[in-house]
Design a protein around this motif. Structure first.
Motif, mmCIF file in Angstrom:
data_model
loop_
_atom_site.group_PDB
_atom_site.id
_atom_site.type_symbol
_atom_site.label_atom_id
_atom_site.label_comp_id
_atom_site.label_asym_id
_atom_site.label_seq_id
_atom_site.Cartn_x
_atom_site.Cartn_y
_atom_site.Cartn_z
ATOM 1 N N LYS A 1 -3.118 -27.728 16.940
ATOM 2 C CA LYS A 1 -1.729 -27.428 17.306
ATOM 3 C C LYS A 1 -1.041 -26.786 16.109
ATOM 4 C CE LYS A 1 2.323 -30.029 18.625
ATOM 5 N NZ LYS A 1 2.801 -31.381 18.536
ATOM 6 N N PHE A 2 -0.256 -25.750 16.395
ATOM 7 C CA PHE A 2 0.450 -25.026 15.325
ATOM 8 C C PHE A 2 1.952 -25.121 15.561
ATOM 9 C CE2 PHE A 2 -3.044 -22.461 13.450
ATOM 10 C CZ PHE A 2 -4.037 -22.747 14.365
ATOM 11 N N GLU A 3 2.713 -25.312 14.479
ATOM 12 C CA GLU A 3 4.188 -25.332 14.588
ATOM 13 C C GLU A 3 4.758 -24.554 13.409
ATOM 14 O OE1 GLU A 3 4.895 -29.930 16.058
ATOM 15 O OE2 GLU A 3 4.399 -29.530 13.980
ATOM 16 N N ALA A 4 5.797 -23.764 13.677
ATOM 17 C CA ALA A 4 6.455 -23.046 12.573
ATOM 18 C C ALA A 4 7.935 -23.354 12.613
ATOM 19 C CB ALA A 4 6.236 -21.549 12.720
ATOM 20 N N ALA A 5 8.489 -23.726 11.450
ATOM 21 C CA ALA A 5 9.927 -24.016 11.382
ATOM 22 C C ALA A 5 10.653 -22.723 11.028
ATOM 23 C CB ALA A 5 10.180 -25.098 10.340
ATOM 24 N N GLY A 6 10.875 -21.870 12.017
ATOM 25 C CA GLY A 6 11.591 -20.603 11.788
ATOM 26 C C GLY A 6 10.738 -19.607 11.023
ATOM 27 N N LYS A 7 11.358 -18.475 10.634
ATOM 28 C CA LYS A 7 10.607 -17.407 9.977
ATOM 29 C C LYS A 7 10.263 -17.732 8.529
ATOM 30 C CE LYS A 7 11.243 -13.393 12.694
ATOM 31 N NZ LYS A 7 11.566 -12.018 12.834
ATOM 32 N N GLN A 8 11.079 -18.599 7.903
ATOM 33 C CA GLN A 8 10.871 -18.885 6.482
ATOM 34 C C GLN A 8 10.239 -20.253 6.246
ATOM 35 O OE1 GLN A 8 11.550 -16.619 4.205
ATOM 36 N NE2 GLN A 8 12.361 -15.233 5.767
ATOM 37 N N VAL B 1 0.046 -27.386 10.759
ATOM 38 C CA VAL B 1 -1.127 -27.283 11.643
ATOM 39 C C VAL B 1 -1.773 -28.658 11.765
ATOM 40 C CG1 VAL B 1 -3.358 -26.152 12.015
ATOM 41 C CG2 VAL B 1 -1.464 -24.871 10.981
ATOM 42 N N HIS B 2 -1.980 -29.073 13.003
ATOM 43 C CA HIS B 2 -2.543 -30.400 13.256
ATOM 44 C C HIS B 2 -4.061 -30.294 13.429
ATOM 45 C CE1 HIS B 2 1.430 -32.310 14.293
ATOM 46 N NE2 HIS B 2 1.722 -31.010 14.261
ATOM 47 N N ALA B 3 -4.769 -31.174 12.746
ATOM 48 C CA ALA B 3 -6.237 -31.210 12.872
ATOM 49 C C ALA B 3 -6.709 -32.612 12.529
ATOM 50 C CB ALA B 3 -6.861 -30.192 11.906
ATOM 51 N N ASN B 4 -7.663 -33.125 13.257
ATOM 52 C CA ASN B 4 -8.209 -34.482 13.019
ATOM 53 C C ASN B 4 -7.111 -35.544 12.951
ATOM 54 O OD1 ASN B 4 -10.666 -33.318 12.887
ATOM 55 N ND2 ASN B 4 -11.150 -33.888 10.782
ATOM 56 N N VAL C 1 -0.725 -18.793 7.281
ATOM 57 C CA VAL C 1 -1.980 -19.203 7.925
ATOM 58 C C VAL C 1 -2.809 -17.961 8.246
ATOM 59 C CG1 VAL C 1 -0.953 -19.352 10.256
ATOM 60 C CG2 VAL C 1 -2.972 -20.655 9.759
ATOM 61 N N VAL C 2 -4.112 -18.068 7.986
ATOM 62 C CA VAL C 2 -5.028 -16.970 8.312
ATOM 63 C C VAL C 2 -5.912 -17.438 9.459
ATOM 64 C CG1 VAL C 2 -6.835 -15.430 7.457
ATOM 65 C CG2 VAL C 2 -5.064 -16.260 5.881
ATOM 66 N N ILE C 3 -5.862 -16.717 10.577
ATOM 67 C CA ILE C 3 -6.695 -17.064 11.729
ATOM 68 C C ILE C 3 -7.989 -16.253 11.592
ATOM 69 C CG2 ILE C 3 -6.850 -17.063 14.259
ATOM 70 C CD1 ILE C 3 -4.580 -18.859 13.384
ATOM 71 N N ALA C 4 -9.031 -16.939 11.108
ATOM 72 C CA ALA C 4 -10.309 -16.256 10.842
ATOM 73 C C ALA C 4 -11.353 -16.769 11.819
ATOM 74 C CB ALA C 4 -10.723 -16.505 9.399
ATOM 75 N N VAL D 1 -12.540 -14.265 17.458
ATOM 76 C CA VAL D 1 -11.540 -14.024 18.506
ATOM 77 C C VAL D 1 -10.343 -14.892 18.124
ATOM 78 C CG1 VAL D 1 -10.959 -14.267 20.931
ATOM 79 C CG2 VAL D 1 -13.281 -13.637 20.276
ATOM 80 N N PRO D 2 -9.167 -14.283 17.913
ATOM 81 C CA PRO D 2 -8.057 -15.058 17.339
ATOM 82 C C PRO D 2 -7.533 -16.170 18.236
ATOM 83 C CG PRO D 2 -7.579 -12.689 17.328
ATOM 84 C CD PRO D 2 -8.830 -12.876 18.141
ATOM 85 N N LEU D 3 -7.154 -17.286 17.612
ATOM 86 C CA LEU D 3 -6.391 -18.332 18.298
ATOM 87 C C LEU D 3 -4.956 -17.840 18.436
ATOM 88 C CD1 LEU D 3 -7.406 -21.369 16.029
ATOM 89 C CD2 LEU D 3 -8.402 -20.785 18.243
ATOM 90 N N THR D 4 -4.204 -18.474 19.326
ATOM 91 C CA THR D 4 -2.789 -18.115 19.477
ATOM 92 C C THR D 4 -2.002 -18.485 18.222
ATOM 93 O OG1 THR D 4 -2.980 -18.484 21.840
ATOM 94 C CG2 THR D 4 -0.748 -18.447 20.944
#
Ligand SMILES: Cc1cc2nc3c(=O)[nH]c(=O)nc-3n(C[C@H](O)[C@H](O)[C@H](O)COP(=O)(O)OP(=O)(O)OC[C@H]3O[C@@H](n4cnc5c(N)ncnc54)[C@H](O)[C@@H]3O)c2cc1C
Ligand code: FES
Length: 507
Positions: free
Chosen positions: A201-208, A213-216, A225-228, A231-234
């Motif tokens: 799960k990804f969350e961004a607090a505004g543009k700045q 990112v939630h994991a485990n 964040v770099v989506i590597a 095929v990109p995740l959203t």
């Protein structure tokens, strides 16, 4: 015979799963060629990084590569010039030259024993046809020379004995030895690598504000964040923006075999032919003999039923050029094509970067992506950033037919949903086999493992609902619509799907 790539014989360093929340400058999601390279370069540039990898490092497409290091793109030079003009065509190849130089520099500076070697590459007439391609190849060689590249037309290339263009100074290496070498330089002083850690799960607090990112069950807080993930995740993009990016991508499955050649005397080199899809060959010295890796027969993921037969067809073709080849491995993986034949690398949403659409050049372009993204994050100018920007305008005469590529989705959605299924009983299922069955009136993706146990899954892909197809070669469920891949127990191997296939209870 094992369906495991030649490179996976080596032991990679292991990293623990993430078990606490933490904060870094940059989070890299995905531990393949792109993710490990970008993390390494960012750490060198003084940033703290964390790489999170769902499985083990470099086991998906990077583990399936054949690792030709070349600036010669899948798009022929005359096609590049036609689509993008001479200056941009030259810039694309020069970007590849710089990426290979970067790999060579890292190998030298870090003293990584990964069999890196400069060798020539040959683009040669098709292995399938008898068409006279001399004039076309000659013209491409002249064009490449005019643009400043060391190319030479030859009436007959070694091994394949066909007219060809010889490109000097390409290279090869052992991709997993290389990545093992750079991965061990990443952890420490606030930087980390975590395996078995999936970004959920990804969350961004505004543009700045910070990105979370939630994991485990933990949270990584970062500035970018770099989506590597190939095929990109959203990620933190909006769903429409992610879907728009997806329409520019098409995943293809490519097949490879590895073969020993006792007392082989062929020159060490890379080869690609002009067929579509093209065959590719790499010949390395190994002990007293040689080892050949031969690939091709690509198709859109999930759209071919004869996956395992393709290995036999490849072997037959390899024997035409190397009659003494003794095949000991075979495997397949995905290459991601883009709408105009060039990769998409850069910022797609404020502080989220993607790198994808490499076609067959993801090792070279994965390194280029690492350089471009590092420069964007540290605020350094890079002369190629606009050329590969994901938002670039479609050029006139691009290679992609948006309509036909994107019509496949409704076509497969309807066709497979209307289909009757391949049987009504689990009894028709052999060991190591998967089938779409209709059990008690409901369609299920059924798999029987080597010990006879069955797993039943809902066959609707968790991306947009198309019915998955059984891939016998890789024992996976592959989606014909946008190429998502799932393991035989339903876990995601490759996106755009981000959630597993749902289990069905046995009645
Ligand atoms: C048969 C074959 C031959 C090829 N030959 C060549 C060649 O000769 N030269 C060349 O340059 N290229 C070649 N390629 C292409 C090249 O190998 C790929 O483009 C490249 O390896 C892609 O690297 P990547 O790191 O972007 O993606 P990947 O290697 O696929 O890595 C992405 C990683 O992201 C992880 N991931 C996904 N979702 C999540 C999540 N939610 N959380 C955490 N982790 C996640 C995956 O588990 C995976 O490990 C070939 C490919 C194939 C299949
Ligand atoms: S529906 Fe899009 S990948 Fe399956």
């Amino acid at each position: 015979m094992p369906t495991v790539s030649h490179w996976k014989k080596i032991r990679l360093p292991r990293f623990t799963p993430m078990n606490r929340s933490l904060e870094v400058d940059v989070l890299v999601v995905g531990g393949g060629m792109t993710g490990i390279s970008v993390a390494y370069l960012l750490k060198k540039a003084g940033r703290t990084v964390a790489v999170i990898e769902r499985d083990r490092l470099a086991q998906v497409d990077t583990g399936s590569t054949t690792a030709h290091l070349t600036y010669v793109t899948d798009l022929r030079i005359h096609q590049l010039v036609k689509s993008f003009g001479r200056d941009r065509a030259r810039a694309v190849w020069n970007a590849g030259v710089t990426a290979i130089d970067q790999i060579e520099r890292i190998v030298r500076n870090e003293k990584i024993a990964c069999d890196f070697k400069r060798i020539p590459g040959f683009l040669h007439a098709s292995l399938d046809g008898e068409k006279d391609e001399r004039r076309e190849l000659q013209r491409d060689a002249e064009l490449a020379i005019e643009l400043g590249f060391a190319a030479e037309f030859m009436a007959e290339a070694p091994i394949v004995r066909r007219p060809a263009i010889r490109f000097k100074n390409q290279a090869r290496f052992h991709p997993l030895k290389y990545l093992a070498g750079i991965a061990t330089r990443i952890p420490g002083r606030g930087s980390h690598i975590f395996e078995r850690t999936e970004a959920k799960k990804f969350e961004a607090a505004g543009k700045q504000g910070a990105i979370r990112v939630h994991a485990n069950g933990r949270v990584i807080t970062c500035g970018a964040v770099v989506i590597a993930t190939d095929v990109p995740l959203t990620g933190i993009s909006s769903v429409p923006a992610a879907a728009a990016l997806q329409t520019k991508l098409a995943p293809y499955t490519s097949y490879a075999i590895g073969a020993r050649i006792k007392n082989g005397r062929a020159p060490e080199a890379l080869f690609w032919d002009t067929s579509s899809p093209y065959y590719y060959l790499r010949v390395d010295a190994e002990g007293k003999g040689q080892y050949a890796v031969f690939g091709g027969l690509d198709h859109k993921t999930g759209q071919a039923k004869d996956t395992i037969q393709r290995f036999g067809a490849l072997e037959k073709k390899l024997r035409q050029v190397l009659p003494d080849a003794m095949v000991d491995r075979r495997w397949s993986g995905q290459v991601i094509e883009s709408h105009d034949g060039l990769p998409l690398i850069g910022e797609t949403t404020a502080r989220q970067f993607v790198a994808t659409g490499y076609s067959g050049n993801g090792i070279t372009f994965g390194t280029l992506a690492a350089m471009l993204i590092r420069d964007a994050i540290v605020g350094r100018r890079n002369r190629w950033s606009k050329l590969f920007a994901p938002q670039r305008k479609q050029v006139h005469g691009g290679v992609w037919n948006y309509l036909s590529e994107n019509l496949e989705y409704p076509y497969y959605m309807l066709k497979d949903r209307m289909a009757a299924g391949e049987g009504k009983s689990l009894r028709s299922l052999r060991r190591n086999q998967g089938k779409i069955l209709k059990l008690n009136g409901a369609r299920v993706a059924a798999y029987r493992d080597a010990r006879g146990r069955t797993t039943l899954l809902q066959p609707e892909c968790t991306h947009l609902g198309c019915v998955v197809q059984w891939n016998e070669a890789e024992t996976s469920w592959d989606c014909p619509c946008h190429g998502s891949r799932f393991g035989c127990t339903g876990k995601v191997i490759a996106g755009p799907a981000e959630t597993p296939l749902k289990r069905v209870k046995k009645k």
